[in-house]
Write an enzyme that holds these catalytic residues in place. Structure first.
Site, mmCIF file in Angstrom:
data_model
loop_
_atom_site.group_PDB
_atom_site.id
_atom_site.type_symbol
_atom_site.label_atom_id
_atom_site.label_comp_id
_atom_site.label_asym_id
_atom_site.label_seq_id
_atom_site.Cartn_x
_atom_site.Cartn_y
_atom_site.Cartn_z
ATOM 1 N N GLU A 1 -57.823 24.028 50.495
ATOM 2 C CA GLU A 1 -56.723 24.751 51.182
ATOM 3 C C GLU A 1 -55.843 25.957 50.086
ATOM 4 O O GLU A 1 -55.997 25.587 48.840
ATOM 5 C CB GLU A 1 -55.539 24.080 51.533
ATOM 6 C CG GLU A 1 -55.907 22.939 52.670
ATOM 7 C CD GLU A 1 -54.823 21.787 53.137
ATOM 8 O OE1 GLU A 1 -54.989 21.475 54.135
ATOM 9 O OE2 GLU A 1 -54.124 21.443 51.955
ATOM 10 N N LYS B 1 -51.331 28.226 45.951
ATOM 11 C CA LYS B 1 -51.639 27.055 45.305
ATOM 12 C C LYS B 1 -53.007 26.991 46.018
ATOM 13 O O LYS B 1 -53.192 27.111 47.153
ATOM 14 C CB LYS B 1 -50.841 26.003 45.480
ATOM 15 C CG LYS B 1 -51.450 24.576 44.936
ATOM 16 C CD LYS B 1 -50.396 23.357 45.256
ATOM 17 C CE LYS B 1 -50.163 22.856 46.410
ATOM 18 N NZ LYS B 1 -49.643 21.640 46.389
ATOM 19 N N THR C 1 -57.670 12.219 45.019
ATOM 20 C CA THR C 1 -57.683 12.508 46.278
ATOM 21 C C THR C 1 -57.530 14.155 46.169
ATOM 22 O O THR C 1 -57.842 14.936 47.041
ATOM 23 C CB THR C 1 -57.060 11.855 47.084
ATOM 24 O OG1 THR C 1 -57.139 10.448 47.176
ATOM 25 C CG2 THR C 1 -56.663 12.216 48.692
ATOM 26 N N ARG D 1 -43.386 18.108 43.069
ATOM 27 C CA ARG D 1 -42.634 18.766 44.146
ATOM 28 C C ARG D 1 -43.072 18.106 45.411
ATOM 29 O O ARG D 1 -41.884 18.174 46.314
ATOM 30 C CB ARG D 1 -43.414 20.444 44.245
ATOM 31 C CG ARG D 1 -44.850 20.685 44.858
ATOM 32 C CD ARG D 1 -44.425 20.663 46.485
ATOM 33 N NE ARG D 1 -45.620 21.082 47.250
ATOM 34 C CZ ARG D 1 -46.340 20.563 48.083
ATOM 35 N NH1 ARG D 1 -46.224 19.232 48.372
ATOM 36 N NH2 ARG D 1 -47.228 21.238 48.632
ATOM 37 N N ALA E 1 -51.733 7.822 43.993
ATOM 38 C CA ALA E 1 -51.485 8.632 42.889
ATOM 39 C C ALA E 1 -49.991 9.379 43.187
ATOM 40 O O ALA E 1 -49.216 9.638 42.050
ATOM 41 C CB ALA E 1 -52.209 9.804 42.653
ATOM 42 N N ASP F 1 -49.831 -1.753 50.048
ATOM 43 C CA ASP F 1 -51.162 -0.828 49.988
ATOM 44 C C ASP F 1 -52.199 -1.650 50.634
ATOM 45 O O ASP F 1 -52.404 -3.032 50.393
ATOM 46 C CB ASP F 1 -51.651 -0.396 48.410
ATOM 47 C CG ASP F 1 -52.776 0.823 48.919
ATOM 48 O OD1 ASP F 1 -52.189 1.852 48.508
ATOM 49 O OD2 ASP F 1 -53.620 0.542 49.053
ATOM 50 N N THR G 1 -50.098 7.371 52.651
ATOM 51 C CA THR G 1 -51.479 6.649 52.629
ATOM 52 C C THR G 1 -52.496 8.011 52.673
ATOM 53 O O THR G 1 -52.134 8.999 53.189
ATOM 54 C CB THR G 1 -51.657 5.583 53.466
ATOM 55 O OG1 THR G 1 -51.565 6.517 54.761
ATOM 56 C CG2 THR G 1 -50.494 4.681 53.444
ATOM 57 N N GLY H 1 -48.238 11.152 54.190
ATOM 58 C CA GLY H 1 -49.622 11.334 53.933
ATOM 59 C C GLY H 1 -50.528 11.911 55.154
ATOM 60 O O GLY H 1 -51.609 12.146 55.117
ATOM 61 N N ASP I 1 -51.398 14.927 56.689
ATOM 62 C CA ASP I 1 -51.436 16.247 56.507
ATOM 63 C C ASP I 1 -52.484 17.214 56.573
ATOM 64 O O ASP I 1 -52.547 18.276 56.042
ATOM 65 C CB ASP I 1 -50.527 16.644 54.942
ATOM 66 C CG ASP I 1 -51.743 15.992 53.731
ATOM 67 O OD1 ASP I 1 -52.724 15.440 54.405
ATOM 68 O OD2 ASP I 1 -51.470 16.170 52.675
ATOM 69 N N LYS J 1 -55.682 13.518 60.652
ATOM 70 C CA LYS J 1 -55.166 12.569 59.778
ATOM 71 C C LYS J 1 -53.776 12.394 60.123
ATOM 72 O O LYS J 1 -52.859 13.122 59.645
ATOM 73 C CB LYS J 1 -55.385 13.256 58.563
ATOM 74 C CG LYS J 1 -54.781 12.412 57.346
ATOM 75 C CD LYS J 1 -55.650 13.176 56.060
ATOM 76 C CE LYS J 1 -55.089 12.451 54.622
ATOM 77 N NZ LYS J 1 -54.305 13.778 54.293
HETATM 78 P P1 NAD Z 1 -54.415 8.346 46.826
HETATM 79 O O1 NAD Z 1 -55.891 8.410 47.338
HETATM 80 O O2 NAD Z 1 -54.176 8.343 45.321
HETATM 81 O O3 NAD Z 1 -53.642 7.038 47.401
HETATM 82 C C1 NAD Z 1 -53.574 6.840 48.775
HETATM 83 C C2 NAD Z 1 -53.430 5.297 48.909
HETATM 84 O O4 NAD Z 1 -53.194 4.796 50.207
HETATM 85 C C3 NAD Z 1 -54.521 4.318 48.229
HETATM 86 O O5 NAD Z 1 -54.029 3.366 47.378
HETATM 87 C C4 NAD Z 1 -55.263 3.471 49.657
HETATM 88 O O6 NAD Z 1 -55.534 2.180 49.344
HETATM 89 C C5 NAD Z 1 -53.692 3.608 50.496
HETATM 90 N N1 NAD Z 1 -53.997 3.612 51.945
HETATM 91 C C6 NAD Z 1 -54.997 4.042 52.820
HETATM 92 N N2 NAD Z 1 -54.745 3.407 53.886
HETATM 93 C C7 NAD Z 1 -53.860 2.628 54.040
HETATM 94 C C8 NAD Z 1 -53.254 1.716 54.764
HETATM 95 N N3 NAD Z 1 -53.718 1.699 56.243
HETATM 96 N N4 NAD Z 1 -52.288 0.922 54.648
HETATM 97 C C9 NAD Z 1 -51.726 1.258 53.385
HETATM 98 N N5 NAD Z 1 -52.319 1.772 52.401
HETATM 99 C C10 NAD Z 1 -53.279 2.545 52.444
HETATM 100 O O7 NAD Z 1 -53.674 9.487 47.473
HETATM 101 P P2 NAD Z 1 -52.179 10.303 46.968
HETATM 102 O O8 NAD Z 1 -52.803 11.191 46.086
HETATM 103 O O9 NAD Z 1 -51.412 9.305 46.927
HETATM 104 O O10 NAD Z 1 -51.729 10.938 48.432
HETATM 105 C C11 NAD Z 1 -51.446 10.182 49.724
HETATM 106 C C12 NAD Z 1 -51.415 11.188 50.640
HETATM 107 O O11 NAD Z 1 -50.307 12.134 50.625
HETATM 108 C C13 NAD Z 1 -52.690 12.106 50.943
HETATM 109 O O12 NAD Z 1 -53.216 11.784 52.358
HETATM 110 C C14 NAD Z 1 -52.341 13.408 50.667
HETATM 111 O O13 NAD Z 1 -53.410 14.281 51.137
HETATM 112 C C15 NAD Z 1 -50.999 13.339 50.893
HETATM 113 N N6 NAD Z 1 -50.243 14.292 50.234
HETATM 114 C C16 NAD Z 1 -49.415 14.945 51.050
HETATM 115 C C17 NAD Z 1 -48.303 15.579 50.365
HETATM 116 C C18 NAD Z 1 -47.425 16.622 51.146
HETATM 117 O O14 NAD Z 1 -46.934 17.351 50.695
HETATM 118 N N7 NAD Z 1 -47.217 16.214 52.333
HETATM 119 C C19 NAD Z 1 -48.723 16.294 48.908
HETATM 120 C C20 NAD Z 1 -49.540 15.490 48.184
HETATM 121 C C21 NAD Z 1 -50.247 14.454 48.974
#
Ligand code: NAD
Length: 349
Positions: free
Chosen positions: A65, A78, A93, A121, A148, A170, A210, A234, A236, A240
């Protein structure tokens, strides 16, 4: 030899290494608070900004994106990806980088890593929103998804909202063990939970972060009690989501920029005219946030370009005198601006 390029030809670049040094120098909770203040200020100036849903290129594996915006004086964008399968291959991810430019001449003024900065942020935005919407005195948060983003979310919720008790869950116990270990010794009261339902026990705030490229149901309606604040970050991108739609029907839903959230957020499950409140209006005081203690507030956070812009502005303002950047030779900048070819010829002689 070509003449030494002028100062404008160099673009300050903040590497991952320098971003980590900057975070340690400022202090992570101070940095989260500082970024949140910039995000809040920019929400107050909301109407000034160029706004567009982010430009997304989807594939079966994930999404890439671009997120552009401008306040009329500074332009920013970004580049960010989202690939839930990446962690299985030892990759992240989400990775990102971003840029600020001077609107008056179009020259870049900052290039920065944004993988760490996105985590900061996103957490700062979550906590800023919770400051307006979470029940007063909330001190316990369920943290579902311990990847993360998770530790950053925890620290921001403490720095800005006073959350001190965390209930972690998790699907992958290794992720919870990692987050518990990272957060141990930072002064939280930590509980590792066996299920999402267990994590919700006694929590006034729940953060779902997640990653799964599908309609997932991390929370079902029966798990959500009156008065809770849900910080759903999560879900987003199209296809999803994290919440059962019945939760949306019982909640007051708050969003960043509706045209983007209707495509990417939890509300993609709902009809086009599903009512939402824009956070900038809550922050300016134009509309109320939380009205009563029984209300379920839901922040359907997808991440908006102005938040990245705010975070980049914050970083730019911290850099002076730190030396925590390199000068990138990224712009051609010939002595005679129309003699680009001559500059190339002289370099070969
Ligand atoms: P990541 O892959 O490091 O961690 C995600 C975790 O979710 C993993 O540990 C996984 O095992 C767990 N998970 C998956 N399905 C699950 C479930 N059903 N129940 C419990 N846990 C579950 O990803 P991340 O970098 O931490 O990002 C998490 C989410 O946040 C991603 O979808 C990412 O796109 C989103 N995100 C959103 C924003 C925003 O501004 N809204 C910003 C950054 C990331």
């Amino acid at each position: 030899m070509p003449a030494a390029p002028s100062k404008l030809a160099y673009v300050p670049f903040v590497s991952v290494d320098n971003m980590m040094r900057l975070i340690h120098r400022v202090g992570i909770e101070e940095m989260l608070k500082g970024i949140a203040t910039y995000i809040e200020d920019d929400f107050r100036r909301w109407e000034l900004f160029d706004k567009t849903p982010r430009v997304a290129s989807h594939s079966d594996e994930g999404v890439i994106e671009l997120m552009p915006t401008s306040d009329g004086e500074v332009y920013g964008f970004k580049y960010v990806n989202g690939h839930p399968k990446n962690t299985r291959e030892g990759l992240q991810t989400v990775t990102a980088f971003g840029l600020l430019a001077d609107v008056s001449n179009g020259y870049p003024v900052l290039l920065s890593e944004m993988t760490l900065l996105t985590a900061l942020r996103t957490a700062a935005t979550s906590a800023l929103v919770a400051k307006y919407l979470a029940p007063k005195g909330a001190d316990t948060m369920a943290l579902i998804g311990n990847g993360a983003q998770s530790e950053f979310q925890a620290l921001a919720m403490r720095a800005i909202c006073g959350v001190t008790k965390l209930r972690l869950y998790d699907v992958d116990p290794a992720a919870t063990a990692k987050a518990m270990s990272n957060l141990e010794g930072l002064g939280f009261d930590l509980t590792a939970c066996k299920s999402a339902q267990d994590a919700m026990e006694g929590a006034q705030i729940v953060t779902t972060c997640t990653a799964d490229k599908q309609y997932a149901t991390i929370l079902t309606d029966n798990m959500v009690g009156a008065g809770i604040h849900i910080n759903a970050i999560g879900g987003d991108c199209p296809g999803k989501t994290e919440l059962h739609k019945d939760i949306l029907l019982r909640s007051d839903v708050f969003v960043e920029y509706p045209p983007q959230t209707r495509i990417e957020g939890e509300i993609q499950q709902m009809p086009e005219d599903f009512p939402v409140t824009e956070m900038w209006q809550v922050i300016t005081g134009a509309v109320p946030g939380r009205r009563d203690s029984a209300q379920i507030t839901l922040f359907d956070g997808v991440g908006f370009a102005t938040e990245d812009f705010s975070a980049l502005r914050f970083v730019r303002d911290q850099l002076e005198g730190t030396g925590l950047y390199q000068q990138l030779d990224m712009l051609a900048d010939p002595d005679d601006p129309r003699d680009l070819f001559g500059m190339l010829q002289r370099a070969g002689s």
